[in-house]
Structures are given as structure tokens and as C-alpha cells.
Scaffold this motif. Structure first.
Motif, PDB file in Angstrom:
ATOM      1  N   ASP A   1       0.832  -1.268   0.125  1.00 16.88           N
ATOM      2  CA  ASP A   1       0.172  -0.044  -0.137  1.00 16.88           C
ATOM      3  C   ASP A   1       0.734   1.271  -0.159  1.00 16.88           C
ATOM      4  O   ASP A   1       0.196   2.294  -0.162  1.00 16.88           O
ATOM      5  CB  ASP A   1      -1.124   0.028   1.093  1.00 16.88           C
ATOM      6  N   ARG A   2       2.143   1.078   0.205  1.00 19.77           N
ATOM      7  CA  ARG A   2       3.078   2.330  -0.101  1.00 19.77           C
ATOM      8  C   ARG A   2       3.746   2.310  -1.457  1.00 19.77           C
ATOM      9  O   ARG A   2       4.946   2.987  -1.721  1.00 19.77           O
ATOM     10  CB  ARG A   2       3.981   2.372   1.230  1.00 19.77           C
ATOM     11  N   ASP A   3       3.245   1.450  -2.377  1.00 17.00           N
ATOM     12  CA  ASP A   3       3.760   1.363  -3.837  1.00 17.00           C
ATOM     13  C   ASP A   3       5.253   0.951  -3.849  1.00 17.00           C
ATOM     14  O   ASP A   3       5.974   1.225  -4.676  1.00 17.00           O
ATOM     15  CB  ASP A   3       3.711   2.866  -4.461  1.00 17.00           C
ATOM     16  N   ARG A   4       5.516  -0.047  -2.941  1.00 17.49           N
ATOM     17  CA  ARG A   4       6.927  -0.928  -2.929  1.00 17.49           C
ATOM     18  C   ARG A   4       6.502  -2.197  -3.452  1.00 17.49           C
ATOM     19  O   ARG A   4       5.523  -2.669  -2.891  1.00 17.49           O
ATOM     20  CB  ARG A   4       7.636  -0.717  -1.425  1.00 17.49           C
ATOM     21  N   LEU A   5       7.403  -2.731  -4.245  1.00 18.72           N
ATOM     22  CA  LEU A   5       7.521  -4.185  -4.469  1.00 18.72           C
ATOM     23  C   LEU A   5       7.904  -4.894  -3.070  1.00 18.72           C
ATOM     24  O   LEU A   5       8.556  -4.758  -2.566  1.00 18.72           O
ATOM     25  CB  LEU A   5       8.742  -4.587  -5.583  1.00 18.72           C
ATOM     26  N   THR A   6       6.855  -5.892  -2.949  1.00 16.28           N
ATOM     27  CA  THR A   6       6.982  -6.930  -1.661  1.00 16.28           C
ATOM     28  C   THR A   6       7.828  -8.037  -1.947  1.00 16.28           C
ATOM     29  O   THR A   6       7.871  -8.461  -3.071  1.00 16.28           O
ATOM     30  CB  THR A   6       5.792  -7.038  -1.207  1.00 16.28           C
ATOM     31  N   GLU A   7       8.303  -8.808  -0.905  1.00 13.78           N
ATOM     32  CA  GLU A   7       8.772 -10.183  -0.968  1.00 13.78           C
ATOM     33  C   GLU A   7       7.362 -10.979  -0.746  1.00 13.78           C
ATOM     34  O   GLU A   7       6.427 -10.656  -0.122  1.00 13.78           O
ATOM     35  CB  GLU A   7       9.783 -10.606  -0.168  1.00 13.78           C
ATOM     36  N   PRO A   8       7.370 -12.215  -1.221  1.00 10.99           N
ATOM     37  CA  PRO A   8       8.304 -12.820  -2.299  1.00 10.99           C
ATOM     38  C   PRO A   8       7.975 -12.682  -3.636  1.00 10.99           C
ATOM     39  O   PRO A   8       6.663 -12.247  -4.116  1.00 10.99           O
ATOM     40  CB  PRO A   8       7.878 -14.276  -1.997  1.00 10.99           C
ATOM     41  N   LEU A   9       8.944 -12.596  -4.516  1.00  7.41           N
ATOM     42  CA  LEU A   9       8.669 -12.787  -6.038  1.00  7.41           C
ATOM     43  C   LEU A   9       8.534 -14.144  -6.296  1.00  7.41           C
ATOM     44  O   LEU A   9       9.314 -14.969  -5.974  1.00  7.41           O
ATOM     45  CB  LEU A   9       9.801 -12.140  -6.586  1.00  7.41           C
ATOM     46  N   VAL A  10       7.366 -14.587  -6.825  1.00 13.27           N
ATOM     47  CA  VAL A  10       7.025 -16.015  -7.370  1.00 13.27           C
ATOM     48  C   VAL A  10       7.144 -16.266  -8.929  1.00 13.27           C
ATOM     49  O   VAL A  10       6.243 -15.999  -9.572  1.00 13.27           O
ATOM     50  CB  VAL A  10       5.418 -16.062  -6.588  1.00 13.27           C
ATOM     51  N   PRO A  11       8.268 -16.886  -8.973  1.00 12.50           N
ATOM     52  CA  PRO A  11       8.186 -17.461 -10.468  1.00 12.50           C
ATOM     53  C   PRO A  11       7.549 -18.731 -10.564  1.00 12.50           C
ATOM     54  O   PRO A  11       7.612 -19.741  -9.721  1.00 12.50           O
ATOM     55  CB  PRO A  11       9.831 -17.651 -10.452  1.00 12.50           C
ATOM     56  N   ILE A  12       6.830 -18.877 -11.741  1.00 20.73           N
ATOM     57  CA  ILE A  12       6.261 -20.337 -11.787  1.00 20.73           C
ATOM     58  C   ILE A  12       6.587 -20.994 -13.173  1.00 20.73           C
ATOM     59  O   ILE A  12       6.240 -20.089 -14.203  1.00 20.73           O
ATOM     60  CB  ILE A  12       4.519 -19.956 -11.805  1.00 20.73           C
ATOM     61  N   ASP A  13       7.347 -21.867 -12.994  1.00 19.33           N
ATOM     62  CA  ASP A  13       7.793 -22.537 -14.158  1.00 19.33           C
ATOM     63  C   ASP A  13       7.016 -22.963 -15.057  1.00 19.33           C
ATOM     64  O   ASP A  13       5.807 -23.747 -14.838  1.00 19.33           O
ATOM     65  CB  ASP A  13       8.548 -23.755 -13.767  1.00 19.33           C
ATOM     66  N   GLY A  14       6.863 -22.463 -16.176  1.00 20.10           N
ATOM     67  CA  GLY A  14       6.031 -22.878 -17.335  1.00 20.10           C
ATOM     68  C   GLY A  14       4.632 -22.379 -17.225  1.00 20.10           C
ATOM     69  O   GLY A  14       4.427 -22.177 -16.010  1.00 20.10           O
ATOM     70  N   TYR A  15       3.787 -22.560 -18.091  1.00 20.39           N
ATOM     71  CA  TYR A  15       2.447 -22.203 -17.762  1.00 20.39           C
ATOM     72  C   TYR A  15       1.748 -22.634 -19.210  1.00 20.39           C
ATOM     73  O   TYR A  15       2.136 -22.777 -20.138  1.00 20.39           O
ATOM     74  CB  TYR A  15       2.146 -20.916 -17.582  1.00 20.39           C
ATOM     75  N   PRO A  16       0.472 -23.144 -19.098  1.00 20.29           N
ATOM     76  CA  PRO A  16      -0.190 -23.482 -20.007  1.00 20.29           C
ATOM     77  C   PRO A  16      -0.143 -22.844 -21.393  1.00 20.29           C
ATOM     78  O   PRO A  16      -0.275 -21.632 -21.322  1.00 20.29           O
ATOM     79  CB  PRO A  16      -1.714 -23.997 -19.711  1.00 20.29           C
ATOM     80  N   ALA A  17      -0.514 -23.502 -22.578  1.00 19.65           N
ATOM     81  CA  ALA A  17      -0.121 -22.659 -23.971  1.00 19.65           C
ATOM     82  C   ALA A  17      -1.462 -22.035 -24.073  1.00 19.65           C
ATOM     83  O   ALA A  17      -1.457 -20.836 -24.641  1.00 19.65           O
ATOM     84  CB  ALA A  17      -0.051 -23.682 -24.965  1.00 19.65           C
TER      85      ALA A  17
END
Length: 148
Positions: free
Chosen positions: A42-58
Motif C-alpha cells: 500500500d506504499r507502492d513498494r515491491l514486496t517479497e516474495p517474487l514468485v516465479p512459476i515454471d511454465g504455464y499452459p499454452a
């Protein structure tokens, strides 16, 4: 005398260009096809965690069945899972970054997923702040004009 500078991740993001620059600082370039879920507080900052998700459906419109949501599209499922994380983190909004090696241009696959996510966010009332494409040379914001 030691000068302490705030980490780029702790600085408020004035606009989407600030966010794009921060993402580029963190990840630099694409290595594989995956999607990142990111959250803004709510203070316009990027929060942890950054969540990478390997692959995604076509196909973002493909139907899938999950116990808690029933039958939903892949795009709706992904966005509703992002919303669950946003709620748990008490974040203000969701940011999606599509990673794939290749050119900076927005391809058909990029356009289909970004459009499906925008539509799902609207349908579910989920605050989707922005979407970005992480390509081989950096990060590009996906604009409304890119979606056709």
C-alpha cells in the motif's frame, strides 16, 4: 562517514516506468518460459516474495477443474491463486511478468495471456496493476494498445 542508500526494492514506485526499471534491475533478461507473480504494497513498494512459476499452459482459455474453484479457465485459476497470495501478504495489487526468451515484440501467445489476465482481473475484481514481458534483452510493459 558511511552513506546508506535504500535498496532499489525498498523505494516507492512512482509509476509503471519505475516498476519496469526495478524489474529489469532484478531479473535482467529471460532465460525460460515462465510467469512471475509480484505484489505491490500500500506504499507502492515491491514486496517479497517474487514468485516465479515454471511454465504455464499454452492456452489461457483451456478449462481446468480444481477442488476449491470448480471448473475455471487457466487464466482465471492463475489470477485467483495470485489473489490468494496478495490477500495473505496484505498487498495492494498484483503485477504479472511473462518471461520468455526472444524478441521484445508482443507475440500472439503474449497477447492472448495478457488479455485473458486483464479480463479475469476485471471479472473477479482483482487489482492487477500492470503486466510486463521479460524478453531476451530486458523488460517491456504490456500496454492496452498491445492487446488489440
Amino acid at each position: 562517514m558511511t552513506h546508506h542508500t535504500a535498496s532499489p526494492k525498498n523505494r516507492p514506485l512512482r509509476d509503471d516506468d519505475d516498476l519496469r526499471a526495478l524489474l529489469e534491475f532484478i531479473v535482467q533478461s529471460a532465460r525460460r518460459r515462465q510467469v512471475w507473480l509480484l505484489f505491490i504494497d500500500d506504499r507502492d513498494r515491491l514486496t517479497e516474495p517474487l514468485v516465479p512459476i515454471d511454465g504455464y499452459p499454452a492456452d489461457p482459455h483451456a478449462m481446468t477443474v480444481v477442488p476449491d474453484l470448480g471448473e475455471v479457465t487457466e487464466a482465471s485459476l492463475l489470477l485467483q491463486r495470485a489473489e490468494m497470495m496478495r490477500d495473505a501478504l496484505d498487498a495492494a495489487s498484483v503485477v504479472i511478468m511473462w518471461e520468455r526468451p526472444g524478441a521484445r515484440s508482443i507475440g500472439l501467445d503474449d497477447r492472448e495471456w495478457a488479455t485473458a489476465m486483464r479480463d479475469a482481473a476485471f471479472a473477479h475484481g482483482i487489482p492487477l496493476r500492470a503486466q510486463y514481458l521479460l524478453h531476451s534483452r530486458g523488460v517491456r510493459q504490456i500496454q492496452v494498445d498491445d492487446l488489440g
